[in-house]
Design a protein around this motif. Structure first.
Motif, PDB file in Angstrom:
ATOM      1  N   LEU A   9       0.856  -1.188   0.000  1.00 28.92           N
ATOM      2  CA  LEU A   9       0.000   0.000   0.000  1.00 28.92           C
ATOM      3  C   LEU A   9       0.887   1.231   0.000  1.00 28.92           C
ATOM      4  O   LEU A   9       1.683   1.427   0.927  1.00 28.92           O
ATOM      5  CB  LEU A   9      -0.905   0.004   1.238  1.00 28.92           C
ATOM      6  CG  LEU A   9      -1.632  -1.306   1.570  1.00 28.92           C
ATOM      7  CD1 LEU A   9      -2.410  -1.164   2.877  1.00 28.92           C
ATOM      8  CD2 LEU A   9      -2.539  -1.717   0.424  1.00 28.92           C
ATOM      9  N   VAL A  10       0.763   2.063  -1.031  1.00 28.65           N
ATOM     10  CA  VAL A  10       1.654   3.218  -1.179  1.00 28.65           C
ATOM     11  C   VAL A  10       0.825   4.500  -1.204  1.00 28.65           C
ATOM     12  O   VAL A  10       0.045   4.736  -2.138  1.00 28.65           O
ATOM     13  CB  VAL A  10       2.497   3.122  -2.471  1.00 28.65           C
ATOM     14  CG1 VAL A  10       3.568   4.215  -2.482  1.00 28.65           C
ATOM     15  CG2 VAL A  10       3.130   1.744  -2.604  1.00 28.65           C
ATOM     16  N   ASP A  11       0.990   5.336  -0.177  1.00 27.80           N
ATOM     17  CA  ASP A  11       0.264   6.616  -0.092  1.00 27.80           C
ATOM     18  C   ASP A  11       0.990   7.492   0.908  1.00 27.80           C
ATOM     19  O   ASP A  11       1.445   7.012   1.945  1.00 27.80           O
ATOM     20  CB  ASP A  11      -1.185   6.382   0.350  1.00 27.80           C
ATOM     21  CG  ASP A  11      -2.097   7.565   0.017  1.00 27.80           C
ATOM     22  OD1 ASP A  11      -1.784   8.690   0.457  1.00 27.80           O
ATOM     23  OD2 ASP A  11      -3.107   7.344  -0.674  1.00 27.80           O
ATOM     24  N   ASP A  12       1.114   8.776   0.606  1.00 29.96           N
ATOM     25  CA  ASP A  12       1.831   9.679   1.513  1.00 29.96           C
ATOM     26  C   ASP A  12       0.976  10.151   2.681  1.00 29.96           C
ATOM     27  O   ASP A  12       1.482  10.771   3.618  1.00 29.96           O
ATOM     28  CB  ASP A  12       2.351  10.902   0.737  1.00 29.96           C
ATOM     29  CG  ASP A  12       1.213  11.729   0.153  1.00 29.96           C
ATOM     30  OD1 ASP A  12       1.066  12.900   0.548  1.00 29.96           O
ATOM     31  OD2 ASP A  12       0.481  11.190  -0.699  1.00 29.96           O
ATOM     32  N   ARG A  13      -0.326   9.855   2.663  1.00 33.71           N
ATOM     33  CA  ARG A  13      -1.228  10.290   3.739  1.00 33.71           C
ATOM     34  C   ARG A  13      -1.547   9.105   4.651  1.00 33.71           C
ATOM     35  O   ARG A  13      -2.155   8.107   4.213  1.00 33.71           O
ATOM     36  CB  ARG A  13      -2.506  10.882   3.158  1.00 33.71           C
ATOM     37  CG  ARG A  13      -2.260  12.116   2.290  1.00 33.71           C
ATOM     38  CD  ARG A  13      -3.535  12.547   1.599  1.00 33.71           C
ATOM     39  NE  ARG A  13      -4.530  13.017   2.561  1.00 33.71           N
ATOM     40  CZ  ARG A  13      -4.659  14.291   2.936  1.00 33.71           C
ATOM     41  NH1 ARG A  13      -3.859  15.217   2.427  1.00 33.71           N
ATOM     42  NH2 ARG A  13      -5.593  14.640   3.786  1.00 33.71           N
ATOM     43  N   PRO A  14      -1.162   9.188   5.942  1.00 33.62           N
ATOM     44  CA  PRO A  14      -1.403   8.080   6.885  1.00 33.62           C
ATOM     45  C   PRO A  14      -2.863   7.676   6.986  1.00 33.62           C
ATOM     46  O   PRO A  14      -3.180   6.487   7.110  1.00 33.62           O
ATOM     47  CB  PRO A  14      -0.891   8.639   8.217  1.00 33.62           C
ATOM     48  CG  PRO A  14       0.093   9.688   7.830  1.00 33.62           C
ATOM     49  CD  PRO A  14      -0.436  10.299   6.576  1.00 33.62           C
ATOM     50  N   GLU A  15      -3.784   8.658   6.894  1.00 36.03           N
ATOM     51  CA  GLU A  15      -5.203   8.324   7.008  1.00 36.03           C
ATOM     52  C   GLU A  15      -5.681   7.483   5.825  1.00 36.03           C
ATOM     53  O   GLU A  15      -6.572   6.637   5.967  1.00 36.03           O
ATOM     54  CB  GLU A  15      -6.053   9.594   7.133  1.00 36.03           C
ATOM     55  CG  GLU A  15      -5.984  10.537   5.944  1.00 36.03           C
ATOM     56  CD  GLU A  15      -4.876  11.575   6.048  1.00 36.03           C
ATOM     57  OE1 GLU A  15      -5.019  12.651   5.434  1.00 36.03           O
ATOM     58  OE2 GLU A  15      -3.891  11.301   6.762  1.00 36.03           O
ATOM     59  N   ASN A  16      -5.073   7.702   4.659  1.00 35.40           N
ATOM     60  CA  ASN A  16      -5.438   6.893   3.491  1.00 35.40           C
ATOM     61  C   ASN A  16      -4.931   5.457   3.633  1.00 35.40           C
ATOM     62  O   ASN A  16      -5.616   4.496   3.260  1.00 35.40           O
ATOM     63  CB  ASN A  16      -4.878   7.506   2.213  1.00 35.40           C
ATOM     64  CG  ASN A  16      -5.581   8.791   1.825  1.00 35.40           C
ATOM     65  OD1 ASN A  16      -6.665   9.083   2.319  1.00 35.40           O
ATOM     66  ND2 ASN A  16      -4.967   9.571   0.953  1.00 35.40           N
ATOM     67  N   TYR A 105      -7.247   1.398 -12.681  1.00 37.28           N
ATOM     68  CA  TYR A 105      -7.117   2.816 -12.352  1.00 37.28           C
ATOM     69  C   TYR A 105      -8.423   3.223 -11.662  1.00 37.28           C
ATOM     70  O   TYR A 105      -9.477   3.251 -12.304  1.00 37.28           O
ATOM     71  CB  TYR A 105      -6.904   3.622 -13.634  1.00 37.28           C
ATOM     72  CG  TYR A 105      -6.459   5.044 -13.434  1.00 37.28           C
ATOM     73  CD1 TYR A 105      -5.112   5.385 -13.524  1.00 37.28           C
ATOM     74  CD2 TYR A 105      -7.376   6.059 -13.180  1.00 37.28           C
ATOM     75  CE1 TYR A 105      -4.698   6.695 -13.367  1.00 37.28           C
ATOM     76  CE2 TYR A 105      -6.965   7.367 -13.021  1.00 37.28           C
ATOM     77  CZ  TYR A 105      -5.623   7.680 -13.114  1.00 37.28           C
ATOM     78  OH  TYR A 105      -5.222   8.979 -12.956  1.00 37.28           O
ATOM     79  N   ILE A 106      -8.365   3.490 -10.364  1.00 40.85           N
ATOM     80  CA  ILE A 106      -9.567   3.738  -9.571  1.00 40.85           C
ATOM     81  C   ILE A 106      -9.537   5.141  -8.990  1.00 40.85           C
ATOM     82  O   ILE A 106      -8.545   5.556  -8.390  1.00 40.85           O
ATOM     83  CB  ILE A 106      -9.682   2.703  -8.437  1.00 40.85           C
ATOM     84  CG1 ILE A 106      -9.691   1.289  -9.005  1.00 40.85           C
ATOM     85  CG2 ILE A 106     -10.946   2.950  -7.616  1.00 40.85           C
ATOM     86  CD1 ILE A 106      -9.737   0.206  -7.946  1.00 40.85           C
ATOM     87  N   SER A 107     -10.640   5.861  -9.175  1.00 38.13           N
ATOM     88  CA  SER A 107     -10.747   7.218  -8.638  1.00 38.13           C
ATOM     89  C   SER A 107     -11.349   7.196  -7.234  1.00 38.13           C
ATOM     90  O   SER A 107     -12.258   6.418  -6.948  1.00 38.13           O
ATOM     91  CB  SER A 107     -11.631   8.080  -9.557  1.00 38.13           C
ATOM     92  OG  SER A 107     -11.042   8.210 -10.828  1.00 38.13           O
ATOM     93  N   LYS A 108     -10.813   8.055  -6.362  1.00 48.21           N
ATOM     94  CA  LYS A 108     -11.364   8.209  -5.018  1.00 48.21           C
ATOM     95  C   LYS A 108     -12.513   9.219  -5.064  1.00 48.21           C
ATOM     96  O   LYS A 108     -12.463  10.153  -5.861  1.00 48.21           O
ATOM     97  CB  LYS A 108     -10.280   8.716  -4.059  1.00 48.21           C
ATOM     98  CG  LYS A 108      -9.026   7.851  -3.987  1.00 48.21           C
ATOM     99  CD  LYS A 108      -7.979   8.522  -3.116  1.00 48.21           C
ATOM    100  CE  LYS A 108      -6.666   7.760  -3.113  1.00 48.21           C
ATOM    101  NZ  LYS A 108      -5.608   8.455  -2.340  1.00 48.21           N
TER     102      LYS A 108
END
Length: 224
Positions: A9-16, A105-108
């Motif tokens: 899981l790669v994301d710069d936002r911890p909540e994500n 490719y999935i949009s939030k």
């Protein structure tokens, strides 16, 4: 004990990352966090992953650049990547994701059930590939271990069984590709089918290398 698959899981936002873990925890697999593209590439140096969920917008190395590095490495180029993005700039932006090597490719905000279902498909494929590799490795050891008649017959029978199983999957994949062979087909489905075909081609080569008389048993690949 069945070994669990790893999901990156790669994301710069911890909540994500926390939200992704909550959604995917029901799959009962090993979830690995990375808060940047650099951190993701570091994790990929040592571990094998069934699938990567990659945020597009990140400071520094963004998702597209990270995917490009992943696809350039022989060890990681076949790992399926699902891009996650909070924005949608239209078809061109989506096409860039597929061009970078994404299988989806999935949009939030995305539907948690849909995301979990998509990830589970790649986890299942990964586990089946691992099982086939283990069986092929066992067969290779049997073929290299000696010439006992009984053992040779058992090895030949296992090889035939593996080949038959793979042929059935190849037939299903071919039928799927034919169904998707038109301009209206969903791009994600087409990319997923292409990824599956590459995996099946690699497995077929591995089994062919084990055929008696090929002299290639010792060169059987260990990575799929």
């Amino acid at each position: 004990m069945v070994q669990k698959a790893k999901i990156l899981l790669v994301d710069d936002r911890p909540e994500n990352l926390l939200a992704l873990e909550a959604i995917l925890s029901a799959l009962d697999q090993t979830l690995v966090r990375a808060s940047s593209g650099e951190e993701a590439l570091k994790a990929l140096l040592t571990d094998d992953f069934a699938v990567i969920l990659l945020d597009v917008q990140m400071p520094g190395m963004d998702g597209f650049e990270t995917a490009a590095h992943i696809k350039r490495r022989e060890r990681t180029r076949d790992i399926p990547i699902i891009f996650l993005t909070a924005i949608n700039h239209g078809p061109h932006h989506t096409f860039r994701g597929y061009a970078a090597g994404a299988v989806d490719y999935i949009s939030k905000p995305f539907d948690p059930w849909v995301l979990r279902a998509k990830v589970s498909v790649f986890v299942e494929l990964y586990m089946k590939n691992c099982k086939l590799r283990e069986q092929a490795a066992l067969l290779r050891l049997q073929l290299e271990g000696g010439g006992e008649t009984g053992q040779g017959k058992e090895s030949a029978g296992l090889l035939a069984e593996l080949s038959a199983r793979l042929a059935a999957v190849e037939e299903q994949a071919e039928a799927l590709s034919k169904q998707l062979d038109d301009d209206s087909a969903d791009a994600a489905a087409v990319a997923t089918a292409a990824h599956l075909e590459r995996k099946l081609t690699g497995l077929r080569r591995a089994l062919d290398a084990l055929e008696p008389g090929t002299g290639a048993a010792s060169s059987l690949p260990t990575q799929g």
